[in-house]
Design a protein around this motif. Sequence first.
Motif, PDB file in Angstrom:
ATOM      1  N   LEU A 175      -7.546  -2.948  -3.579  1.00 55.97           N
ATOM      2  CA  LEU A 175      -7.338  -3.015  -2.135  1.00 55.97           C
ATOM      3  C   LEU A 175      -6.206  -2.078  -1.722  1.00 55.97           C
ATOM      4  N   TYR A 176      -5.131  -2.078  -2.499  1.00 59.32           N
ATOM      5  CA  TYR A 176      -3.978  -1.234  -2.202  1.00 59.32           C
ATOM      6  C   TYR A 176      -4.327   0.245  -2.359  1.00 59.32           C
ATOM      7  N   VAL A 177      -4.954   0.576  -3.479  1.00 63.03           N
ATOM      8  CA  VAL A 177      -5.288   1.981  -3.752  1.00 63.03           C
ATOM      9  C   VAL A 177      -6.253   2.523  -2.709  1.00 63.03           C
ATOM     10  N   GLU A 178      -7.260   1.731  -2.366  1.00 68.08           N
ATOM     11  CA  GLU A 178      -8.285   2.203  -1.436  1.00 68.08           C
ATOM     12  C   GLU A 178      -7.824   2.221   0.019  1.00 68.08           C
ATOM     13  N   HIS A 179      -6.941   1.299   0.395  1.00 71.63           N
ATOM     14  CA  HIS A 179      -6.639   1.142   1.824  1.00 71.63           C
ATOM     15  C   HIS A 179      -5.151   1.197   2.179  1.00 71.63           C
ATOM     16  N   GLY A 180      -4.272   1.282   1.180  1.00 69.49           N
ATOM     17  CA  GLY A 180      -2.832   1.295   1.453  1.00 69.49           C
ATOM     18  C   GLY A 180      -2.399   2.477   2.298  1.00 69.49           C
ATOM     19  N   ALA A 229       6.656   1.641   9.367  1.00 72.15           N
ATOM     20  CA  ALA A 229       5.241   1.501   8.995  1.00 72.15           C
ATOM     21  C   ALA A 229       5.115   1.215   7.502  1.00 72.15           C
ATOM     22  N   ALA A 230       5.862   1.922   6.689  1.00 80.39           N
ATOM     23  CA  ALA A 230       5.818   1.696   5.238  1.00 80.39           C
ATOM     24  C   ALA A 230       6.299   0.287   4.901  1.00 80.39           C
ATOM     25  N   ASP A 231       7.365  -0.149   5.572  1.00 84.21           N
ATOM     26  CA  ASP A 231       7.874  -1.508   5.337  1.00 84.21           C
ATOM     27  C   ASP A 231       6.832  -2.567   5.686  1.00 84.21           C
ATOM     28  N   LEU A 232       6.179  -2.404   6.847  1.00 85.44           N
ATOM     29  CA  LEU A 232       5.196  -3.398   7.265  1.00 85.44           C
ATOM     30  C   LEU A 232       3.930  -3.337   6.416  1.00 85.44           C
ATOM     31  N   ALA A 233       3.559  -2.155   5.942  1.00 91.72           N
ATOM     32  CA  ALA A 233       2.413  -2.060   5.026  1.00 91.72           C
ATOM     33  C   ALA A 233       2.746  -2.815   3.742  1.00 91.72           C
ATOM     34  N   HIS A 234       3.952  -2.626   3.252  1.00 94.26           N
ATOM     35  CA  HIS A 234       4.402  -3.360   2.067  1.00 94.26           C
ATOM     36  C   HIS A 234       4.343  -4.860   2.319  1.00 94.26           C
ATOM     37  N   HIS A 271      -1.129  -6.610  12.088  1.00 88.12           N
ATOM     38  CA  HIS A 271      -0.924  -6.802  13.530  1.00 88.12           C
ATOM     39  C   HIS A 271       0.018  -7.982  13.782  1.00 88.12           C
ATOM     40  N   GLY A 272      -0.164  -9.059  13.042  1.00 89.25           N
ATOM     41  CA  GLY A 272       0.748 -10.203  13.158  1.00 89.25           C
ATOM     42  C   GLY A 272       2.173  -9.817  12.808  1.00 89.25           C
ATOM     43  N   LEU A 273       2.331  -8.992  11.783  1.00 86.31           N
ATOM     44  CA  LEU A 273       3.668  -8.532  11.403  1.00 86.31           C
ATOM     45  C   LEU A 273       4.275  -7.628  12.477  1.00 86.31           C
ATOM     46  N   VAL A 274       3.453  -6.810  13.115  1.00 84.55           N
ATOM     47  CA  VAL A 274       3.936  -5.950  14.214  1.00 84.55           C
ATOM     48  C   VAL A 274       4.409  -6.825  15.375  1.00 84.55           C
TER      49      VAL A 274
END
Length: 167
Positions: free
Chosen positions: A16-21, A38-43, A70-73
Amino acid sequence: MAANKYALPQQCIEGLYVEHGGWLRGWLRRKLGDAGTAADLAHDTFVRVLSKDALPEMREPRAFLTTIAHGLVLNLRRRQRIEQAYLEALALLPEPQMPSPETQAILFETLLEIDRLLDALPRLVRQAFLLSQIDGKRQGEIAAELGISIPTVKRHIARALAHCCFT
């Protein structure tokens, strides 16, 4: 130590991470205008995925990831609004009354916790509580303003107090 039989397979999360991170970081960067945040929220999104006992069947993994992100944003923006209001309130204090940086940090974290607790309440319960505690209104005034009975106002305030004190 025995592995948790309910734990998600590492290769599933890894895939999931490799394909969509990278896509998720780009989506967040466009939404926020800041690559670092953005990197922090993706993490943080993938940390949330890792904390799940099981993943739902994913026909649309990007939709799954964007729902979490979106919830994290929204949480980030809410935190920023609270921080801005707090800083504006601090700016109004005379210098001798300014709390120390340590006290400021503690107060800010307390405000965030209060916000979290109040946000978990139903709208009318939260409104009745805030009208009572912040605006200092009497129960009759609250009942009239919210269009509910005085006994309901009492129940709402008691519920909010119990929630805030015992959660």
